[in-house]
Design a protein around this motif. Structure first.
Motif, PDB file in Angstrom:
ATOM      1  N   ALA A  59       0.836  -1.210   0.000  1.00 45.53           N
ATOM      2  CA  ALA A  59       0.000   0.000   0.000  1.00 45.53           C
ATOM      3  C   ALA A  59       0.865   1.251   0.000  1.00 45.53           C
ATOM      4  O   ALA A  59       0.562   2.221  -0.711  1.00 45.53           O
ATOM      5  CB  ALA A  59      -0.924  -0.007   1.205  1.00 45.53           C
ATOM      6  N   GLN A  60       1.948   1.242   0.778  1.00 46.55           N
ATOM      7  CA  GLN A  60       2.851   2.390   0.803  1.00 46.55           C
ATOM      8  C   GLN A  60       3.494   2.608  -0.566  1.00 46.55           C
ATOM      9  O   GLN A  60       3.641   3.747  -1.015  1.00 46.55           O
ATOM     10  CB  GLN A  60       3.935   2.190   1.862  1.00 46.55           C
ATOM     11  CG  GLN A  60       3.413   2.289   3.276  1.00 46.55           C
ATOM     12  CD  GLN A  60       4.514   2.095   4.306  1.00 46.55           C
ATOM     13  OE1 GLN A  60       5.651   2.495   4.091  1.00 46.55           O
ATOM     14  NE2 GLN A  60       4.165   1.483   5.425  1.00 46.55           N
ATOM     15  N   LYS A  61       3.840   1.513  -1.239  1.00 47.65           N
ATOM     16  CA  LYS A  61       4.448   1.612  -2.570  1.00 47.65           C
ATOM     17  C   LYS A  61       3.465   2.252  -3.554  1.00 47.65           C
ATOM     18  O   LYS A  61       3.835   3.129  -4.341  1.00 47.65           O
ATOM     19  CB  LYS A  61       4.863   0.227  -3.062  1.00 47.65           C
ATOM     20  CG  LYS A  61       5.529   0.249  -4.413  1.00 47.65           C
ATOM     21  CD  LYS A  61       5.908  -1.146  -4.867  1.00 47.65           C
ATOM     22  CE  LYS A  61       6.480  -1.073  -6.275  1.00 47.65           C
ATOM     23  NZ  LYS A  61       6.580  -2.363  -6.901  1.00 47.65           N
ATOM     24  N   ILE A  62       2.211   1.823  -3.510  1.00 47.86           N
ATOM     25  CA  ILE A  62       1.187   2.381  -4.400  1.00 47.86           C
ATOM     26  C   ILE A  62       1.039   3.883  -4.154  1.00 47.86           C
ATOM     27  O   ILE A  62       0.982   4.678  -5.096  1.00 47.86           O
ATOM     28  CB  ILE A  62      -0.153   1.651  -4.214  1.00 47.86           C
ATOM     29  CG1 ILE A  62      -0.049   0.223  -4.772  1.00 47.86           C
ATOM     30  CG2 ILE A  62      -1.294   2.411  -4.887  1.00 47.86           C
ATOM     31  CD1 ILE A  62      -1.218  -0.672  -4.402  1.00 47.86           C
ATOM     32  N   LEU A  63       0.990   4.282  -2.903  1.00 48.84           N
ATOM     33  CA  LEU A  63       0.854   5.707  -2.584  1.00 48.84           C
ATOM     34  C   LEU A  63       2.068   6.503  -3.060  1.00 48.84           C
ATOM     35  O   LEU A  63       1.922   7.604  -3.604  1.00 48.84           O
ATOM     36  CB  LEU A  63       0.657   5.900  -1.076  1.00 48.84           C
ATOM     37  CG  LEU A  63      -0.686   5.462  -0.526  1.00 48.84           C
ATOM     38  CD1 LEU A  63      -0.702   5.566   0.999  1.00 48.84           C
ATOM     39  CD2 LEU A  63      -1.809   6.283  -1.107  1.00 48.84           C
ATOM     40  N   ARG A  64       3.273   5.944  -2.869  1.00 47.89           N
ATOM     41  CA  ARG A  64       4.483   6.636  -3.345  1.00 47.89           C
ATOM     42  C   ARG A  64       4.448   6.793  -4.856  1.00 47.89           C
ATOM     43  O   ARG A  64       4.812   7.847  -5.389  1.00 47.89           O
ATOM     44  CB  ARG A  64       5.736   5.875  -2.915  1.00 47.89           C
ATOM     45  CG  ARG A  64       6.156   6.132  -1.475  1.00 47.89           C
ATOM     46  CD  ARG A  64       7.548   5.596  -1.188  1.00 47.89           C
ATOM     47  NE  ARG A  64       7.662   4.160  -1.404  1.00 47.89           N
ATOM     48  CZ  ARG A  64       7.401   3.229  -0.483  1.00 47.89           C
ATOM     49  NH1 ARG A  64       6.997   3.576   0.712  1.00 47.89           N
ATOM     50  NH2 ARG A  64       7.543   1.952  -0.764  1.00 47.89           N
ATOM     51  N   GLU A  65       4.024   5.739  -5.573  1.00 49.36           N
ATOM     52  CA  GLU A  65       3.954   5.803  -7.036  1.00 49.36           C
ATOM     53  C   GLU A  65       2.951   6.863  -7.488  1.00 49.36           C
ATOM     54  O   GLU A  65       3.215   7.625  -8.418  1.00 49.36           O
ATOM     55  CB  GLU A  65       3.574   4.437  -7.613  1.00 49.36           C
ATOM     56  CG  GLU A  65       4.693   3.427  -7.517  1.00 49.36           C
ATOM     57  CD  GLU A  65       4.251   2.011  -7.883  1.00 49.36           C
ATOM     58  OE1 GLU A  65       3.049   1.798  -8.150  1.00 49.36           O
ATOM     59  OE2 GLU A  65       5.122   1.126  -7.902  1.00 49.36           O
ATOM     60  N   LYS A  66       1.789   6.915  -6.828  1.00 55.98           N
ATOM     61  CA  LYS A  66       0.776   7.918  -7.184  1.00 55.98           C
ATOM     62  C   LYS A  66       1.325   9.326  -6.959  1.00 55.98           C
ATOM     63  O   LYS A  66       1.120  10.222  -7.773  1.00 55.98           O
ATOM     64  CB  LYS A  66      -0.503   7.723  -6.366  1.00 55.98           C
ATOM     65  CG  LYS A  66      -1.224   6.438  -6.655  1.00 55.98           C
ATOM     66  CD  LYS A  66      -1.884   6.478  -7.999  1.00 55.98           C
ATOM     67  CE  LYS A  66      -2.716   5.242  -8.216  1.00 55.98           C
ATOM     68  NZ  LYS A  66      -3.177   5.125  -9.581  1.00 55.98           N
ATOM     69  N   LEU A  67       2.022   9.514  -5.849  1.00 52.64           N
ATOM     70  CA  LEU A  67       2.608  10.815  -5.550  1.00 52.64           C
ATOM     71  C   LEU A  67       3.663  11.167  -6.587  1.00 52.64           C
ATOM     72  O   LEU A  67       3.673  12.273  -7.117  1.00 52.64           O
ATOM     73  CB  LEU A  67       3.219  10.823  -4.149  1.00 52.64           C
ATOM     74  CG  LEU A  67       3.911  12.118  -3.733  1.00 52.64           C
ATOM     75  CD1 LEU A  67       2.896  13.256  -3.690  1.00 52.64           C
ATOM     76  CD2 LEU A  67       4.575  11.952  -2.391  1.00 52.64           C
ATOM     77  N   ASP A  68       4.540  10.209  -6.905  1.00 54.33           N
ATOM     78  CA  ASP A  68       5.577  10.452  -7.905  1.00 54.33           C
ATOM     79  C   ASP A  68       4.965  10.802  -9.255  1.00 54.33           C
ATOM     80  O   ASP A  68       5.437  11.697  -9.940  1.00 54.33           O
ATOM     81  CB  ASP A  68       6.489   9.227  -8.053  1.00 54.33           C
ATOM     82  CG  ASP A  68       7.392   9.022  -6.847  1.00 54.33           C
ATOM     83  OD1 ASP A  68       7.512   9.960  -6.033  1.00 54.33           O
ATOM     84  OD2 ASP A  68       7.953   7.920  -6.706  1.00 54.33           O
ATOM     85  N   ASP A  69       3.902  10.093  -9.646  1.00 53.05           N
ATOM     86  CA  ASP A  69       3.245  10.353 -10.929  1.00 53.05           C
ATOM     87  C   ASP A  69       2.710  11.769 -10.998  1.00 53.05           C
ATOM     88  O   ASP A  69       2.871  12.464 -11.994  1.00 53.05           O
ATOM     89  CB  ASP A  69       2.094   9.373 -11.174  1.00 53.05           C
ATOM     90  CG  ASP A  69       2.579   7.959 -11.464  1.00 53.05           C
ATOM     91  OD1 ASP A  69       3.795   7.786 -11.719  1.00 53.05           O
ATOM     92  OD2 ASP A  69       1.748   7.033 -11.428  1.00 53.05           O
ATOM     93  N   SER A  70       2.062  12.228  -9.935  1.00 53.21           N
ATOM     94  CA  SER A  70       1.464  13.568  -9.974  1.00 53.21           C
ATOM     95  C   SER A  70       2.527  14.648  -9.921  1.00 53.21           C
ATOM     96  O   SER A  70       2.360  15.708 -10.494  1.00 53.21           O
ATOM     97  CB  SER A  70       0.458  13.748  -8.845  1.00 53.21           C
ATOM     98  OG  SER A  70       1.105  13.824  -7.602  1.00 53.21           O
TER      99      SER A  70
END
Length: 153
Positions: A59-70
């Protein structure tokens, strides 16, 4: 596990003052509200988080990826919205009435209630579905338009 269940169940019978004391104990800082409907679910989550751990690595990885994408995509709608820091007051006049929203750690406080999004507040004010960030002037397009208007004076 039974200890965690008992702690969470006990929240329902605690006074607002006791809940605020527990908040300080579990979070390490004071809370600005005494409303039980706000405190109880957050304290229940915190008790479970401390007992069982926080978000999973996945879950933390998914959130980091979403943040990086934006952050990496400047054309992303999410990256064009500027959310002010906690404690900021956002003011908007609508139909002759001034509306104030305060940014909190948990969301946005308006007329003594915490909301998860500015759009819910904008709908409560206008009665129609509208982008909260746009309504309060937090999107790039709206912010640029306001700057042009204020520079013209």
């Amino acid at each position: 596990m039974p200890d965690v269940v008992a702690k969470v169940a006990a929240l329902q019978t605690m006074s607002s003052y006791e809940l605020q004391e527990l908040w300080f104990e579990l979070y390490g800082h004071d809370v600005s509200t005494s409303r039980k409907e706000y405190l109880i679910p957050r304290l229940a989550y915190r008790i479970q988080e401390l007992a069982y751990g926080g978000l999973s690595e996945a879950a933390q990885k998914i959130l980091r990826e979403k943040l990086d994408d934006s952050v990496q995509d400047p054309t992303s709608k999410k990256s064009q919205v500027t959310i002010p820091v906690v404690g900021t007051r956002i003011t908007r006049e609508y139909k002759g009435v001034e509306h104030q929203v305060t940014v909190t750690r948990e969301g946005f406080e308006y007329q003594g209630q915490t909301h998860g999004s500015l759009s819910k507040i904008a709908k409560a004010i206008t009665g129609t579905h509208i982008s909260g960030p746009a309504f309060f002037g937090l999107t790039e397009k709206k912010a640029k338009a306001k700057r042009k208007t204020s520079n013209a004076r």
